[in-house]
Structure formats: structure tokens, C-alpha cells
Scaffold this active site. Structure first.
Site, PDB file in Angstrom:
ATOM      1  N   THR B  70       0.819  -1.205  -0.174  1.00 47.27           N
ATOM      2  CA  THR B  70      -0.194   0.066   0.240  1.00 47.27           C
ATOM      3  C   THR B  70       0.819   1.286  -0.079  1.00 47.27           C
ATOM      4  O   THR B  70       0.767   2.390  -0.822  1.00 47.27           O
ATOM      5  CB  THR B  70      -0.902  -0.004   1.464  1.00 47.27           C
ATOM      6  OG1 THR B  70      -1.777  -1.186   1.055  1.00 47.27           O
ATOM      7  CG2 THR B  70      -1.634   1.294   1.227  1.00 47.27           C
ATOM      8  N   ASN B 149      -5.235  -8.913  -8.131  1.00 52.16           N
ATOM      9  CA  ASN B 149      -5.247  -9.468  -6.842  1.00 52.16           C
ATOM     10  C   ASN B 149      -6.554 -10.292  -6.600  1.00 52.16           C
ATOM     11  O   ASN B 149      -6.473 -11.266  -5.907  1.00 52.16           O
ATOM     12  CB  ASN B 149      -5.128  -8.541  -5.928  1.00 52.16           C
ATOM     13  CG  ASN B 149      -6.413  -7.395  -5.985  1.00 52.16           C
ATOM     14  OD1 ASN B 149      -6.383  -6.822  -7.245  1.00 52.16           O
ATOM     15  ND2 ASN B 149      -7.122  -7.273  -4.729  1.00 52.16           N
ATOM     16  N   GLN B 178       1.005  -9.054  -5.888  1.00 48.34           N
ATOM     17  CA  GLN B 178       0.647 -10.605  -6.392  1.00 48.34           C
ATOM     18  C   GLN B 178       1.561 -11.138  -7.063  1.00 48.34           C
ATOM     19  O   GLN B 178       1.610 -12.377  -7.223  1.00 48.34           O
ATOM     20  CB  GLN B 178      -0.909 -10.576  -6.773  1.00 48.34           C
ATOM     21  CG  GLN B 178      -1.991 -10.100  -5.752  1.00 48.34           C
ATOM     22  CD  GLN B 178      -2.076 -11.092  -4.580  1.00 48.34           C
ATOM     23  OE1 GLN B 178      -1.611 -11.904  -4.627  1.00 48.34           O
ATOM     24  NE2 GLN B 178      -2.736 -10.528  -3.382  1.00 48.34           N
ATOM     25  N   SER B 196       5.425  -6.450  -2.012  1.00 51.35           N
ATOM     26  CA  SER B 196       5.188  -6.470  -0.433  1.00 51.35           C
ATOM     27  C   SER B 196       5.579  -7.909   0.103  1.00 51.35           C
ATOM     28  O   SER B 196       5.132  -8.976  -0.481  1.00 51.35           O
ATOM     29  CB  SER B 196       3.708  -6.504  -0.361  1.00 51.35           C
ATOM     30  OG  SER B 196       3.238  -6.711   0.989  1.00 51.35           O
ATOM     31  N   HIS B 198       4.799  -9.769   2.738  1.00 48.32           N
ATOM     32  CA  HIS B 198       3.977 -10.758   3.478  1.00 48.32           C
ATOM     33  C   HIS B 198       3.394 -11.699   2.553  1.00 48.32           C
ATOM     34  O   HIS B 198       2.387 -12.512   2.773  1.00 48.32           O
ATOM     35  CB  HIS B 198       3.055 -10.273   4.474  1.00 48.32           C
ATOM     36  CG  HIS B 198       2.048  -9.443   4.067  1.00 48.32           C
ATOM     37  ND1 HIS B 198       0.697  -9.945   4.132  1.00 48.32           N
ATOM     38  CD2 HIS B 198       1.955  -8.132   3.070  1.00 48.32           C
ATOM     39  CE1 HIS B 198      -0.090  -8.935   3.572  1.00 48.32           C
ATOM     40  NE2 HIS B 198       0.469  -7.693   3.107  1.00 48.32           N
ATOM     41  N   THR B 234      13.723   5.730  10.354  1.00 52.18           N
ATOM     42  CA  THR B 234      14.592   4.640  10.434  1.00 52.18           C
ATOM     43  C   THR B 234      14.092   3.375  10.016  1.00 52.18           C
ATOM     44  O   THR B 234      13.208   2.996   9.905  1.00 52.18           O
ATOM     45  CB  THR B 234      14.617   4.430  12.324  1.00 52.18           C
ATOM     46  OG1 THR B 234      15.093   5.447  12.844  1.00 52.18           O
ATOM     47  CG2 THR B 234      15.868   3.283  12.412  1.00 52.18           C
ATOM     48  N   CYS B 321      -8.402  -5.852   1.607  1.00 50.76           N
ATOM     49  CA  CYS B 321      -8.434  -4.430   1.956  1.00 50.76           C
ATOM     50  C   CYS B 321      -9.798  -3.901   1.698  1.00 50.76           C
ATOM     51  O   CYS B 321     -10.113  -2.926   1.952  1.00 50.76           O
ATOM     52  CB  CYS B 321      -7.558  -3.740   0.918  1.00 50.76           C
ATOM     53  SG  CYS B 321      -5.776  -4.139   1.540  1.00 50.76           S
TER      54      CYS B 321
END
Lengths: 402, 381
Positions: B70, B149, B178, B196, B198, B234, B321
Site C-alpha cells: 500500500t 489480486n 501479487q 510486499s 508478506h 529509521t 483490503c
């Protein structure tokens, strides 16, 4: 049918009569090292060429490192066909079709070095050309300015077909000119000097002067990273990191400030020479460019150079700063070199350095203090590490995490 | 447990968690600190960067680490729009994007940008020709999803990118969230690309944006020079380390397991096609090997999800989402598959861990539950 070979050509080597075999062997070794990221590749030497068999490795991962190997004049993706007319024609067509970019016009350039093959080169040109024309639309022959030149080499082991060629890095295979000891500061110039020495076939070792805590750990890291980048052009590089703090302090305390830089450089050169001698290396290299800064006037070079009679290669000596930056950018050292960490040259140094130092004065100042034990200690405690062969142990732990 | 919602998220691999733990404890320094732990953390960070870049076949300096898909999508889209708005204020995307793309564009409309939402075909695909046709003199950005997706449909991103090269003024972004580790993508002609962690057995809260050298964008976050000042804050060194690990392991799995997943997908589609209540929305060819979307018209998919989860089989309705919203699938609607199918879609998504027996279990359950439910719900109508 796919591009499954890379044909490597080398230019300058062919001229070197006696050494040729040794040069070719070295080049073959260097290519092997460069493409070691694609383990299925096989590198073979044939008459006046090196052939890389891809065995399923993606061409791009092999071609990228190849562009940096010195001694290669050009290389091309190739397809192999048996020495049979039909197969050669079809392979040539496929090689043409799979070439990207503009391909409205072509020309065939057949070379029959295997004379038992029954059809002459001229005749093959016509037959292959006819076959390509018959099997394509809107494609014509242009013998003067073709979009694509289909090269057909008929050899005993088979026929190799290539379209187009990629420029190699030129120069001579690294390792054919012996070894030089590069003085590597971490700035823009010295890595470029190292690169250019590699280009003429020299193998590299590097010396760096480190003054903790006055110079930052990152400054040292930077030099290590630069050394790593240089390994892409010629294999493993050994880096010697000289602990320079005590000697620098002694200079600071005992030498008039306007001569401190000159003396420091003389000390560096002496230490580098001693390490080079220990390693059996017969020449030094640095990134000096005439007149660029105070230490690089002719007077300064004259005074500093006095302490050694080893040859010092100065590949950048006549270059403008921008020319050096351009090379640095091309070889990937620029973004590392410009990281803002101070090296040992910038610390301790007064602003009143002489730009025209004299040999007699420098020698006189040096006699006022016994620097010898400091130099011995520096050489004695020099750390040595090799990049490009195996990773440092601390980094091995990190690599395991990735 | 039969977990078939891998497009929502995947289970982190033990090696990935182990790498996270070790990186977080052994290299806890702030990469910007001058001291030794800082240098070590920075070294590890850069190694992670090189590893991720290598897997995407791009250069290390072209990777900007983010908090996930995102953020990567928002950074790419808003970053380009705000940075280059003097060149033009026209943007192009499609009607079948993930909410993090679609809503970023809708937000930009508030700022005076004009957005063209391209129609997709019935498989959810956008043809390069239609993209090119929509380009105007003032177009500065095109953003298209690579692997859809919800449907799993693969968009011809490489070809689109090639064709868009004739418009040097515009940037091309693709949402590869995806696709990463499932459908390889050549980024040679792409300017920006989101991934992404995960989604490939890494940890939530980590992702990356590929940003081609020479492409500049406005930052969403300010306050530090991290990530070349494109993303202050950071750096999440252990998360990035874990992402690099997960990406590498997934790519290795892909080499070995891609064909198996592909046939698992085809098997599932064929099984579903034998059910008279089912309408398979995912095309059998030109789709990713790990996503199957199916509608059961007349059955509320939320109820189906509830019933399956009671039996320890876990699937989803649409994009995670947007799945809590009581709305039809915007993607399926936009693909022109009709309201009915859009209201009743179910997404079944695999990972490299998915076994054939799990697919069988899901199919058996569906074959039993769907007719029952249809009866119950059908009577009400």
C-alpha cells in the site's frame, strides 16, 4: 531453437605472438570467474575464440559480467547448428527472427573455415539469404547498411550463427601484466586508477591508510566496498589496511606544519613500497593527476617520489577531473567515493601546506626524529583481507540471514 | 487447517522468522549511527538491498524500502503526480486495480488531477493498445496491476511498458504485489514497481518500491535522509532482512514448484466447472498459478466463508483490503461479468506450501455446502 551460446572475440591478443597461449588461458580463467554466478555455463577455448555454452542459464546474467572483462573486444549471442545446409539455413532464420530491434534489412556473412564442407562461403551467403527472404515479410537485403548482419561461421565442430555484437571492455586480460600495488584512498581518483591499471592487464593489490579514531569506521568500510567493486573487473583483490594513527601523530608533533603533508606522503610511499616488496610486487599505482591539488604539483611529486625507486603508475596523470568522474560513474565507484567520510589525508593537515616542497628540506625535517620504529610497527600491524574470493567472516553471518 | 487465502497474506517461513530474530538482536543499531553497531546495521541493510535488487534484476540503488504494498503504491502514484504536475495533470489507471491504487488516484482527483480509468476485458485484462490510445499530451503517469489480486489474471505489463516508451514524458508504474515470486516480470522498461513481503512468506509491514535510476518523486514522509530521502524514517533492518530471505526462498520454490501450482490451479478450475452452481471467473490461461476466483450466483459469499472457516478451511471473498465492506467486487464488475457474479465471488489462493489434499478438501466442502445453501437462500427469494 534459441540462443544458447555466447561467442567471445578478443582483438589485441591476436597480435601478441609468443605470449598468446598464456594470454588466452588467462582470459578464459577471468571469464570463468566473471560468469561464476551462472554455474551451468561452460567456457571453452577454440581457434581464436572463446565459446560460452549457456546450458539453460539466462543470457542476460552471463552477458552483464562479461562486459567488464578486459581482453574481450566483442561478444555475441550465438546459435549452433550441425554442418548441414538445411539446418544452417533454418538456424540462421531463427537467429534473425529472435533478434530484437529494427530488422527490415539484413546481409549474410558466411565464413567457411572448415573446408570439407561442400558449399563455398559465397554460395552459402546466397542460399541463406534466399531462405531468410522466403520466410519473412517486408525484409530485404542491404549489403552496405543492413539493420542486422547474420554471421555464419562454419567450423569443424559445427556452425555458429550470430546477429549483431556487443562491444567488450577492450584492454588486456587481468593478470597478464603482473601485479601492482594501488594506493587506495577512498576518493574518486584512486579506484579509477586501479581500474585503468586492470585494463592494461595488471592484477591489483591495494593499500589503505587508516587512522582510527580520527578516521571513521565508515571511511574504512567505504574503501572495502570500493575494493569489492574493483573485483568485478579482474577477480579477487587483496586489501592491506595500514594502521597509521601513531605515525601521523608523530608527524604532527615533530614536523613543521607546512611540510607535514609532504612528509606524510613520503611515509605512505615508503610503507607501500615495503608491503609491495613483501608481496613480491614490482610497481605501485596511485590516482595522482598533474596539478590537481597541492600534493600533485611537479615539485611535490618530485619530492615525494624521492623515497622510492619502484615505478609508480599514474594512469590519471593527464586527465581532467571530469574525465575521471565519467569513468568512476561508469564503473560504479562514484556513488561510494562521494560518501562524505574523511580519510587520513584530510585530518591533522594544516591549511598552510607548501605547494612547492623541496627534497633537501623534506629530508632534513625527517632526520630530526626517528620515524623508523613507527613505520616498522605500521607495516607489522597491517591487516590483510581479500575480496572477491570468500566473504569476510562477520559478513558471512549477515549473508546467512538473507 | 486448510489455509487458502494466501493472496491476503502468507504464513512466514521459520527461516524468515529466524532471520528476523537474529537481525533484530545481533544488528539492532540504527543504520544512520556513526558507531560500530550502526555501521554493521547499515552493512546488513545494504546487503538486503542488493539481495532484493538482484532478485528483481535491478540495481541496489533503485530499491526504496517501504512498509508494504500500500505504501509503495501510494509513494509511486502520489510521488510522481506531485513531483511532475507542471508537466501535466492527466493520469491513467484501470478499473480493476487494488484499492491502494484506485483510492490513491481518487485522492489525487481532489487535488485537481484528471484520471482515466481504463476498462478491462472479461478476463480483467487491459490491452496495451487501449493504454496507448488513452495517452494524451499531458499524461504523466500510467499505473496498472500486474497480477490481478482478485482474478489472478496476468496483465501484459512488459509489452505495455515497451509500447509506452514512445512517450518519454510519462512514467509507468506497476503493482507487482501479487506477481512477485509467482510470475516473473522484466522491469527493463518499467519505471516503478511495488512489492510486499508478506505475500511471499515475509513479514507484514515490509515492502519495496523499485524506482528506476533517474526517476524522481515527491516523498510522502519527511524527516531524514534514509532511502535517499525518498522515505524518511529509521529503516526496518530486521524486516528488510526477513524480506530478502523470504524473497530468495520463494524464488527458489518458484523454480521447483511453479508447474505443480499451475496444475493444481487447473485441477481446481476443472473441478469447479463440474459444479452447476459455479461460474469460474479466473481464466485458465494467462493467469497466475496461485489464484482461482469463482462465483456461486445466488449464494452470499460471506456466508460461504463463514461456513468453510467453521470447517477449518479458510478462503476469502475479495481483496482483504475491501472484504469487510458490504459491496460487490469492483474488479469483477469492471470486468463486465455482471452484478450477480460480482456479489457472489470467492477467492481461493495457494502458496508453495499448498498440498493437493487441501484443494480436494475445499472442493468436497464446496460441493456439499453450496447446493444446501442455495436451497436455503433460494427459498427466501
Amino acid at each position: 531453437m534459441r540462443y544458447d551460446h555466447i561467442l567471445v572475440r578478443y582483438g589485441e591478443l591476436a597480435l601478441k605472438g609468443k605470449n598468446r597461449a598464456q594470454f588466452e588461458k588467462k582470459l578464459e580463467q577471468n571469464i570463468r570467474f566473471a560468469v561464476s554466478g551462472a554455474p551451468n555455463c561452460k567456457v571453452k577455448r577454440t581457434f581464436g575464440r572463446i565459446m560460452i555454452e549457456l546450458h539453460g542459464e539466462p543470457p542476460t546474467t552471463v552477458m552483464e559480467p562479461l562486459r567488464h572483462v578486459f581482453g574481450i573486444s566483442s561478444f555475441s549471442l550465438a546459435m549452433k547448428a550441425a554442418n548441414k545446409e538445411e539446418e544452417i539455413k533454418e538456424t540462421a532464420l531463427q537467429a534473425f527472427l529472435q533478434q530484437s530491434g529494427a530488422k527490415k534489412t539484413f546481409k549474410v556473412n558466411a565464413r567457411r573455415s572448415y573446408k570439407p564442407f561442400p558449399i563455398s562461403s559465397q554460395e552459402m551467403n546466397q542460399r541463406i539469404g534466399g531462405y531468410v527472404l522466403k520466410n519473412t515479410d517486408n525484409v530485404t537485403v542491404d549489403v552496405h547498411h543492413p539493420d542486422i548482419e547474420i554471421n555464419v561461421e562454419i567450423r569443424e565442430q559445427g556452425t555458429f550463427i550470430t546477429c549483431g555484437r556487443i562491444e567488450g571492455a577492450g584492454g588486456l586480460p587481468v593478470g597478464t601484466a603482473g601485479k601492482v600495488m594501488l594506493m587506495l584512498s577512498g576518493g574518486i581518483d584512486s579506484p579509477v586508477a586501479g581500474y585503468l591499471a586492470l585494463k592494461r592487464g595488471a592484477e591489483l593489490e591495494a593499500v589503505h591508510f587508516h587512522s582510527p579514531p580520527y578516521t571513521n569506521e565508515r571511511a574504512r568500510k567505504k574503501v572495502e566496498d570500493l575494493t569489492s567493486v574493483l573485483t568485478a573487473f579482474g577477480g579477487p583483490v587483496t586489501l592491506h589496511v595500514v594502521p597509521f594513527t601513531e605515525l601521523q601523530k608523530a608527524i604532527h608533533a615533530n614536523i613543521p606544519s607546512n611540510y607535514a603533508m609532504t612528509i606524510m606522503r613520503r611515509m605512505m610511499l615508503r610503507i607501500t613500497e615495503r608491503i609491495a616488496e613483501k608481496r613480491g610486487i614490482k610497481a605501485l599505482a596511485n590516482g595522482e593527476s598533474l596539478g590537481q591539488v597541492a600534493s600533485q604539483t611537479l615539485e611535490s611529486m618530485h619530492t615525494i617520489n624521492e623515497v622510492t625507486n619502484m615505478p609508480i603508475l599514474r594512469p590519471l596523470v593527464t586527465m581532467d577531473k571530469q574525465e575521471v568522474i565519467d569513468i568512476s560513474d561508469k564503473i560504479g565507484t562514484y556513488p561510494i567515493s562521494i560518501l562524505p567520510y574523511e580519510d587520513c589525508c584530510t585530518i591533522f593537515l594544516p591549511s598552510d601546506s607548501v605547494t612547492k616542497p623541496r627534497r633537501d628540506k623534506a629530508a632534513r625535517f625527517e632526520q630530526a626524529f626517528d620515524f623508523e620504529p613507527y613505520m616498522e610497527e605500521a607495516v607489522e600491524n597491517t591487516e590483510m583481507m581479500t575480496f572477491g574470493r570468500e566473504t569476510k567472516q562477520s559478513e558471512q553471518h549477515m549473508d546467512d540471514l538473507l | 487447517m486448510v489455509y487458502l487465502d494466501n493472496s491476503a497474506t502468507t504464513k512466514p517461513w521459520p527461516e524468515v522468522l529466524d532471520a528476523y530474530y537474529k537481525a533484530a538482536s545481533d544488528y539492532f543499531g540504527n543504520p544512520s549511527s556513526l558507531h560500530h553497531p550502526g555501521v554493521e546495521a547499515e552493512t546488513l541493510l545494504n546487503k538486503g538491498r542488493s539481495a532484493v535488487a538482484g532478485l528483481l534484476r535491478v540495481r541496489p540503488e533503485e530499491i526504496v524500502f517501504t512498509s508494504g504494498g500500500t505504501e509503495s503504491n501510494n509513494l509511486a502514484i502520489k510521488g510522481i503526480a506531485f513531483k511532475h504536475q507542471e508537466r501535466g495533470k492527466h493520469l491513467i489507471t484501470s478499473a480493476v486495480e487494488h484499492p491502494s491504487v484506485k483510492e490513491a488516484f481518487m485522492d489525487l482527483e481532489e487535488f485537481g488531477f484528471e484520471v482515466t480509468y481504463l476498462e478491462a476485458d472479461r478476463e480483467g485484462r487491459i490491452s496495451p493498445e487501449n493504454v496507448v490510445k488513452a495517452v494524451r499530451e499531458d499524461t504523466i503517469l500510467v499505473s496498472l496491476i500486474h497480477v490481478n489480486n482478485e482474478l489472478g489474471t496476468i496483465n501484459p505489463i512488459e509489452e505495455t511498458a515497451r509500447q509506452l516508451k514512445q512517450f518519454p514524458k510519462l512514467f509507468f508504474h506497476t503493482d507487482h504485489v501479487q506477481g512477485a515470486a509467482h510470475v516473473p516480470l522484466d522491469l527493463s522498461d518499467v519505471d516503478l514497481c511495488s512489492i510486499s513481503a508478506h505475500k511471499f512468506h515475509g513479514l507484514k509491514g515490509t515492502g519495496a518500491l523499485f524506482k528506476k535510476n533517474g526517476v524522481f518523486l515527491s516523498s510522502l514522509f519527511h524527516g531524514g535522509e534514509q532511502e535517499n530521502a525518498f522515505r524518511a524514517g529509521t529503516e526496518n533492518v530486521p524486516g528488510i532482512t526477513a524480506m530478502a530471505k523470504a524473497f530468495r526462498l520463494s524464488e527458489e520454490k518458484r523454480q521447483d514448484e511453479n508447474d505443480r501450482l499451475q496444475s493444481l490451479k487447473i485441477h481446481l478450475i476443472r473441478e469447479l466447472q463440474t459444479m452447476e452452481e459455479a461460474e469460474v471467473n479466473t481464466p485458465i490461461t494467462g493467469s497466475a498459478p496461485h489464484i482461482v476466483n469463482v462465483s456461486f450466483p445466488g449464494v452470499k459469499p460471506e456466508v460461504l466463508v463463514q461456513e468453510l472457516t467453521r470447517q477449518d478451511i479458510h478462503v476469502s471473498t475479495k481483496s482483504a483490503c475491501s472484504s469487510k465492506l458490504e459491496e460487490p467486487s469492483a474488479v469483477i464488475k469492471a470486468a463486465g461479468l455482471g452484478e450477480e457474479r460480482a456479489w457472489s465471488a470467492l477467492r481461493i489462493s495457494f502458496s508453495y506450501e499448498t498440498a493437493e489434499a487441501e484443494i480436494e478438501a475445499a472442493v468436497t466442502a464446496l460441493q456439499r455446502i453450496v447446493p444446501e445453501m442455495k436451497k436455503v437462500m433460494g427459498e427466501k427469494k
